[in-house]
Design an enzyme around this catalytic site. Structure first.
Site, PDB file in Angstrom:
ATOM      1  CD  GLN A 174      -2.088   7.173  -3.433  1.00  0.00           C
ATOM      2  OE1 GLN A 174      -1.429   7.811  -2.623  1.00  0.00           O
ATOM      3  NE2 GLN A 174      -2.973   6.259  -3.076  1.00  0.00           N
ATOM      4  NE  ARG A 210       0.019   1.632  11.396  1.00  0.00           N
ATOM      5  CZ  ARG A 210      -0.951   2.370  10.874  1.00  0.00           C
ATOM      6  NH1 ARG A 210      -1.795   1.835  10.003  1.00  0.00           N
ATOM      7  NH2 ARG A 210      -1.099   3.642  11.206  1.00  0.00           N
ATOM      8  CE1 TYR A 243      -3.522  14.643   2.278  1.00  0.00           C
ATOM      9  CE2 TYR A 243      -3.924  12.384   1.572  1.00  0.00           C
ATOM     10  CZ  TYR A 243      -3.329  13.279   2.448  1.00  0.00           C
ATOM     11  OH  TYR A 243      -2.553  12.828   3.481  1.00  0.00           O
ATOM     12  CB  SER A 250      -0.891   0.000   1.246  1.00  0.00           C
ATOM     13  OG  SER A 250      -1.985   0.866   1.084  1.00  0.00           O
ATOM     14  N   PRO A 251       0.381   2.367  -0.583  1.00  0.00           N
ATOM     15  CG  PRO A 251      -0.681   3.780  -2.098  1.00  0.00           C
ATOM     16  CD  PRO A 251      -0.880   2.506  -1.339  1.00  0.00           C
ATOM     17  NE  ARG A 266      -5.662   4.000  -1.153  1.00  0.00           N
ATOM     18  CZ  ARG A 266      -4.887   3.528  -0.176  1.00  0.00           C
ATOM     19  NH1 ARG A 266      -4.506   4.306   0.826  1.00  0.00           N
ATOM     20  NH2 ARG A 266      -4.475   2.278  -0.182  1.00  0.00           N
TER      21      ARG A 266
END
Length: 769
Positions: A494, A717, A575, A415-416, A623
């Protein structure tokens, strides 16, 4: 010490105890407390008697039974003699029966359970007062050392002290009714009926040699459409028997004054107030589909009794009880909520292949998993894997997946993750090592952090960009490394713009906190600061929207030349593009605000412009935040429409995240907590999805894929903890195939290293007598 007659002694171990409610939780608490201290005066009030009870059968786990045996062998032995046990679960759907074994259930009649507990209380000397309304709780609290509120989901005691307990009661979308059949199912049976009015389901299980509990459940709108709101209780029972005649073998159903009802989830912020404590359904409820209500109440009784024994005063005992039980109950409630919502959305899954449907049902609460089912019933699980398309010996996560012209060798995505370590937007050695290490670690797709399309679009001064040629060259260095040193691994970029969440400090210096100096101006859909103290952004004009769109286009062109295999448009987490989608952050009155269709307009314009310059054979994903976790924000229904819109414009998959849109969000965290949103989008919008959010084990990944809740799983993580997470997952599952190839220099490490001996004789440190 024991209290004298008269005023109770504050802070002493309770000698006079009042229990309100004569269900299993209240009766078992009374028996335990009296058994532990026979001198106690324990009084229990119950408005009815054991033969006036709702429901029929009660299911208890082996774990709970072990606790009962340890606390009171007499009760355990009486229960043991009456238990009906079985191992199988049967799922019947579209005339196909799937059976999974090895589950281990034990049940008995609820009436019989109450009789056993009543008898035990009588033997121990509990003052039982059936057919008697309890005195007001204020009076009980004044005249007793401890008041236990075990008066159920509609607890009067809880309502009397609602300001202290702060309960939240949530009603759900299905109607259900408790019934019984005069024969014993030979398994826990789920049967699905697709009627002209909608989908209905039967939950059935035996609780005695000649009796079974039968619960019929359906969505509220199906219940109305079928006319159950207009018929007598007797007609309801007869209709249910007719709808599920095959499951019942044509036998009738019977009722015990049962009525259609809606399940309510009860959560209390606090469980005690002074000397009053909540227990069982008064404190919490969990949906019947995981068989937990009586189990939780019995476990509450065990914990409360133990805490009263272990602590010197009432206050510390009640605090310890709450601290011990709340995490356990919260975990159960999360599982129950997942199960409940699965049945609420059952219509989404009815077109799944038979074995996948059964596997999906069995793993709905996320407590039963792929690996767990393999141990319970390897034959059933192998059949599900074969239907999914797994080659022999290949776990689901190591099956390939195709997006446009890109074939991913497995289903794992890194994942980013923002590194906040770029200089003037240029990725450096840390980015090379970070992304390179994870590419070598076996994942099929490694994603960059959010790469910003302009200097003003950065979140922090350390964010990477693609707004200069120098940045593009630096990214090319990284993509070349991945393609040359980790062949078979794809790398995706991304693209995003920070919007109103920009010009902030590095994460470890204060996440979302404004820079102390050197700030740059912010722009957003509407002039709303992210949180108090945040910079106020300017509302974007039409001309600025055009400029921004072109910044995304230019960055996409550099990304293509830099050699990225996939491009993801970041429309999540508050964002800039996400700010247009949410009604909480988009207050515009022009063509880009208002309805969801209009809020989608600018993000879709950006997507279309980027898709036009992005190479045709390379996939694009988007996303999104599927919920804002805040009142008035994006809903799960909105998320489906957002996903549909992007898919219609050419998105190859939707990366389904949640939240981080508004500072006042209240997420419902838990294992795989965002997956239900991905699941719903996959089935309603009919678009591939990437699931993300607290997916931490390869067993979770296999389970989600096999159940059809996701096509790819993105983990963040776990990949920080272990860059070789995917390769290690393969090794732990005994897999060595094309879905997880070890790089040649690392091949010698493909097996876990040996550890020191643990079976050697221990040194003698004492002499025998």
């Amino acid at each position: 010490m024991a209290a004298d007659a008269g005023t109770p002694v504050p802070g002493a171990r309770p000698a006079r105890i009042a229990i309100v409610g004569g269900g299993p939780g209240g009766l078992y608490t009374a028996a335990l407390l009296k058994r532990r201290a026979p001198e106690r005066r324990v009084t229990l009030w119950e408005r009815t008697t054991p033969d006036h009870t709702f429901g029929f059968g009660v299911v208890l786990s082996d774990e709970t039974l072990g606790g009962i045996e340890h606390a009171d062998p007499t009760v355990h032995e009486a229960l043991r003699q009456d238990f009906t046990r079985w191992d199988d679960i049967e799922i019947v759907h579209r005339n196909t029966r799937q059976t999974a074994g090895g589950h281990g259930f034990a049940a008995l009649g609820r009436k019989r359970l109450l009789e056993i507990l009543h008898a035990r209380c009588h033997t121990l000397g509990v003052d039982l007062r059936p057919h008697t309304e309890a005195p007001p709780v204020e009076r009980l609290a004044d005249t007793h050392d401890l008041v236990v509120a075990a008066d159920g989901v509609h607890s009067a005691v809880r309502e009397a002290y609602a300001d202290s307990f702060r309960p939240r009661v949530t009603a759900h979308r299905c109607r259900y009714i408790w019934l019984a059949a005069d024969f014993a199912f030979d398994a826990f049976r789920f049967e699905i009926a697709e009627t002209e009015h909608g989908v209905m389901q039967l939950h059935g299980y035996p609780y005695a040699p000649g009796a079974s509990t039968v619960i019929v459940e359906m969505r509220e709108e199906v219940w109305h459409a079928a006319g159950f709101d207009e018929v007598t209780p007797q007609e309801s029972v007869a209709r249910c028997a007719k709808i599920f005649a095959d499951a019942l073998g044509g036998r009738p159903l019977r009722s015990n004054s049962s009525a259609w009802t809606t399940f309510r989830t009860v959560v209390n912020e606090r469980w005690s107030h002074g000397n009053v404590v909540l227990l069982g359904d008064a404190a919490h409820t969990a949906h019947f589909s995981i068989g937990s209500g009586t189990k939780l109440a019995v476990e509450d009784a065990l914990a409360l009794t133990a805490c009263l024994e272990e602590h010197p005063d009432l206050r510390s005992a009640l605090t310890a009880y709450e601290e011990e039980r709340k995490p356990v109950v919260a975990s159960t409630q999360r599982a129950a909520r997942a199960s409940l919502e699965w049945f609420e959305n059952l219509a989404l899954y009815v077109d799944q292949p038979p074995r996948r449907f059964a596997f999906n049902l069995l793993t709905r609460s996320r407590r039963v998993t792929h690996d767990n089912l393999r141990l319970r019933d390897g034959g059933f699980t192998a059949g599900v894997e074969a239907e999914f398309g797994c080659r022999p010996g290949t776990p689901p996560m190591f099956t390939p997946f195709r997006l446009r012209g890109l074939t991913l060798r497995n289903r794992v995505v890194v994942s980013p993750m923002d590194m906040y370590s770029a200089a003037d937007g240029v990725p450096g050695d840390l980015h090379l090592v970070h992304l390179g290490a994870r590419a070598l670690g076996g994942a099929a797709l490694v994603m960059t952090e959010m790469v910003c399309v302009s200097p003003e679009g950065r979140i922090t001064p350390g964010c990477a960009g693609l707004y200069t040629g120098r940045q593009g060259q630096a990214w090319r260095r990284i993509t070349d490394f991945v393609h040359e040193r980790a062949p078979g691994t794809a790398i995706g970029v991304q693209l995003g713009h920070s919007g109103r969440k920009g010009s902030t400090r590095l994460m470890w210096e204060g996440m979302d906190e404004p820079l102390p100096d050197g700030n740059w101006p912010l722009v957003a859909a509407s002039p709303l600061p992210y949180k108090p103290g945040s910079q106020l952004p300017r509302e974007l004009s039409r001309a600025q929207l055009t400029d921004l769109r072109e910044q995304f286009v230019a960055a996409a062109g550099r990304a293509a030349r830099a050699g990225f295999d996939l491009l993801e448009l970041h429309c999540a987490h508050g964002y800039l593009l996400s700010g247009f989608l949410s009604p909480l952050t988009n207050r515009r009155t022009d063509a880009y605000g208002g309805s969801l269709e209009r809020r989608l307009r600018f993000p879709l314009e950006v997507f279309d412009a980027v898709r036009a310059v992005w190479p045709e054979e390379r996939p694009m994903t988007v996303r999104i935040s599927a919920t804002d976790w805040a009142d008035g924000g994006t809903t799960a229904e909105d998320a489906v429409e957002i996903a549909r819109a992007f898919a219609a414009h050419g998105a190859d998959a939707i990366d389904v995240s949640t939240g981080q849109v508004v500072a006042e969000e209240a997420p419902e965290y838990g294992r795989s907590y965002q997956t239900p949103f991905a699941d719903r989008i996959r089935h309603e919008a009919r678009v591939p999805v990437i699931a993300v959010g607290a997916i931490s084990s390869w067993d979770d990944v296999n389970s989600l894929l096999l159940a059809g809740r996701a096509d790819l799983c993105a983990l963040a993580r776990p990949h920080l903890y272990d860059p070789h997470w995917t390769l290690h997952a393969a090794a732990e599952q005994g897999y060595d195939g094309p879905g997880a190839r070890w790089p040649a220099p690392y091949r010698a490490g493909s097996r876990p290293p040996r550890t020191g001996r643990t079976d050697a004789p221990r040194p003698r440190l004492t002499l025998g007598t």
